[in-house]
Design a protein around this motif. Structure first.
Motif, short mmCIF file in Angstrom:
data_model
loop_
_atom_site.label_atom_id
_atom_site.label_comp_id
_atom_site.label_asym_id
_atom_site.label_seq_id
_atom_site.Cartn_x
_atom_site.Cartn_y
_atom_site.Cartn_z
N VAL A 1 -0.58 -5.48 -46.83
CA VAL A 1 -1.27 -4.43 -45.76
C VAL A 1 -2.12 -3.66 -46.26
CG1 VAL A 1 -0.18 -2.91 -43.84
CG2 VAL A 1 1.29 -5.11 -44.54
N ILE A 2 -3.28 -3.50 -45.55
CA ILE A 2 -4.07 -2.35 -46.05
C ILE A 2 -4.54 -1.27 -44.87
CG2 ILE A 2 -6.59 -1.98 -46.62
CD1 ILE A 2 -6.60 -4.93 -47.48
N ASP A 3 -3.73 -0.08 -45.25
CA ASP A 3 -3.91 1.05 -44.42
C ASP A 3 -5.26 1.76 -44.46
OD1 ASP A 3 -3.30 2.84 -42.57
OD2 ASP A 3 -1.79 4.04 -43.64
N GLN A 4 -5.95 2.28 -43.58
CA GLN A 4 -7.18 2.86 -43.70
C GLN A 4 -8.20 1.84 -43.76
OE1 GLN A 4 -7.41 6.19 -42.71
NE2 GLN A 4 -5.28 6.31 -42.74
N ALA A 5 -8.21 0.87 -43.06
CA ALA A 5 -9.10 -0.44 -43.50
C ALA A 5 -10.58 -0.05 -42.95
CB ALA A 5 -8.60 -1.60 -42.50
N HIS A 6 -10.67 0.91 -42.16
CA HIS A 6 -12.18 1.62 -41.99
C HIS A 6 -12.78 2.03 -43.42
CE1 HIS A 6 -9.75 4.85 -41.23
NE2 HIS A 6 -10.73 5.64 -41.37
N GLN A 7 -12.03 2.38 -44.30
CA GLN A 7 -12.43 2.97 -45.60
C GLN A 7 -12.65 1.90 -46.72
OE1 GLN A 7 -9.95 6.25 -46.81
NE2 GLN A 7 -10.73 7.64 -44.97
N LEU A 8 -12.47 0.70 -46.48
CA LEU A 8 -12.57 -0.48 -47.40
C LEU A 8 -14.14 -0.50 -47.72
CD1 LEU A 8 -10.65 -3.53 -46.46
CD2 LEU A 8 -10.55 -2.56 -48.51
N GLU A 9 -14.41 -0.47 -48.90
CA GLU A 9 -15.84 -0.95 -49.41
C GLU A 9 -16.37 -2.01 -48.49
OE1 GLU A 9 -15.80 -1.93 -53.38
OE2 GLU A 9 -15.31 0.02 -54.05
N SER A 10 -17.50 -1.93 -48.16
CA SER A 10 -18.34 -2.93 -47.42
C SER A 10 -18.43 -4.27 -48.08
CB SER A 10 -19.93 -2.66 -47.27
OG SER A 10 -20.51 -3.62 -46.26
N GLU A 11 -18.50 -4.23 -49.53
CA GLU A 11 -18.44 -5.52 -50.31
C GLU A 11 -16.96 -6.22 -50.09
OE1 GLU A 11 -19.63 -2.42 -51.83
OE2 GLU A 11 -21.57 -3.02 -51.53
N ALA A 12 -16.04 -5.36 -50.47
CA ALA A 12 -14.63 -5.88 -49.91
C ALA A 12 -14.36 -6.47 -48.98
CB ALA A 12 -13.58 -4.80 -50.39
N GLY A 13 -14.93 -5.96 -47.86
CA GLY A 13 -14.76 -6.55 -46.32
C GLY A 13 -15.54 -7.74 -46.46
N GLN A 14 -16.77 -7.92 -46.79
CA GLN A 14 -17.70 -9.16 -46.68
C GLN A 14 -16.81 -10.09 -47.67
OE1 GLN A 14 -20.16 -9.55 -45.01
NE2 GLN A 14 -20.50 -11.78 -45.62
N MET A 15 -16.29 -9.89 -48.74
CA MET A 15 -15.67 -10.97 -49.62
C MET A 15 -14.34 -11.24 -49.01
SD MET A 15 -15.83 -9.26 -53.51
CE MET A 15 -15.22 -10.65 -54.33
N LEU A 16 -13.60 -10.50 -48.33
CA LEU A 16 -12.28 -10.89 -47.37
C LEU A 16 -13.00 -11.78 -46.23
CD1 LEU A 16 -10.30 -7.71 -46.81
CD2 LEU A 16 -9.71 -9.79 -47.95
N VAL A 17 -14.11 -11.60 -45.65
CA VAL A 17 -14.52 -12.70 -44.63
C VAL A 17 -14.86 -13.79 -45.21
CG1 VAL A 17 -16.19 -12.74 -42.82
CG2 VAL A 17 -15.03 -10.54 -42.99
N GLU A 18 -15.79 -13.92 -46.18
CA GLU A 18 -16.21 -15.11 -46.75
C GLU A 18 -15.13 -15.89 -47.27
OE1 GLU A 18 -18.95 -13.67 -49.95
OE2 GLU A 18 -20.29 -13.18 -48.47
N GLN A 19 -14.01 -15.39 -47.77
CA GLN A 19 -12.91 -16.02 -48.28
C GLN A 19 -11.56 -16.40 -47.42
OE1 GLN A 19 -12.41 -15.22 -52.22
NE2 GLN A 19 -14.57 -14.96 -52.94
N ALA A 20 -11.89 -16.17 -46.06
CA ALA A 20 -10.89 -16.16 -44.96
C ALA A 20 -10.01 -17.51 -45.09
CB ALA A 20 -11.30 -15.75 -43.55
N GLU A 21 -10.72 -18.55 -45.19
CA GLU A 21 -9.93 -20.00 -45.20
C GLU A 21 -9.07 -19.85 -46.55
OE1 GLU A 21 -12.06 -23.51 -44.73
OE2 GLU A 21 -13.55 -22.56 -43.02
N GLY A 22 -9.51 -19.61 -47.54
CA GLY A 22 -8.62 -19.66 -49.05
C GLY A 22 -7.46 -18.57 -48.75
N ILE A 23 -7.92 -17.52 -48.18
CA ILE A 23 -6.65 -16.48 -48.03
C ILE A 23 -5.80 -17.10 -47.16
CG2 ILE A 23 -6.27 -14.01 -47.11
CD1 ILE A 23 -9.07 -13.35 -48.37
#
Length: 155
Positions: free
Chosen positions: A65-87
């Motif tokens: 659970v990631i609170d304050q998700a709007h404050q995630l680094e842009s690169e972290a968000g991009q990595m989450l999206v790119e690896q969504a299937e593996g996650i």
């Protein structure tokens, strides 16, 4: 519905968002060793991705659970999206945000494209009463007005 994968909970109703997170935890059978509560402003992208890829200790999947998700680094968000299937194979990641993110944020783009499941939680509507309605009703010994001041319209 299997709640594995990425979820974005948007809106100001924190109580309902946390209730939904608890439902995910029960549905997935996640124990305390495999639940992780993180702050979006404090977590680094490498730490986040390593946690998402890591096999759960005792449960079928990890709940992150990631609170304050709007404050995630842009690169972290991009990595989450790119690896969504593996996650989705090892974790359920819930991103909590009180308001819409900038359209430039990778999580907002992924939500728009349907990569991330988005749930909206609107604020609760409360009764509108005068600030001292309860005191006025008690002072005038008006029981019905006092109850209405406490619980809204009863009728």
């Amino acid at each position: 519905m299997d709640p594995r994968g990425l979820h974005l909970f948007l809106g100001p109703d924190r109580a309902r968002k946390l209730q939904r997170v608890q439902e995910f935890q029960r549905t997935l059978g996640v124990g305390v060793m495999d639940r992780h509560d993180l702050d979006g402003a404090a977590v680094g992208r490498h730490e986040l991705i390593a946690l998402c890829r890591q096999r759960p200790a005792l449960s079928p999947v990890r709940l992150i659970v990631i609170d304050q998700a709007h404050q995630l680094e842009s690169e972290a968000g991009q990595m989450l999206v790119e690896q969504a299937e593996g996650i989705a194979q090892t974790a359920c990641v819930v991103l909590l945000a009180d308001w819409e993110m900038s359209v430039r944020h990778p999580l907002a783009r992924a939500a728009h494209e349907g990569v991330i499941d988005v749930m909206r939680f609107a604020g609760r509507e409360g009764p509108t009463v005068k600030p001292f309605a309860l005191l006025d009703a008690i002072g005038s010994r008006d029981t019905i007005a006092a109850l209405q001041a406490l619980w809204g319209d009863l009728g």
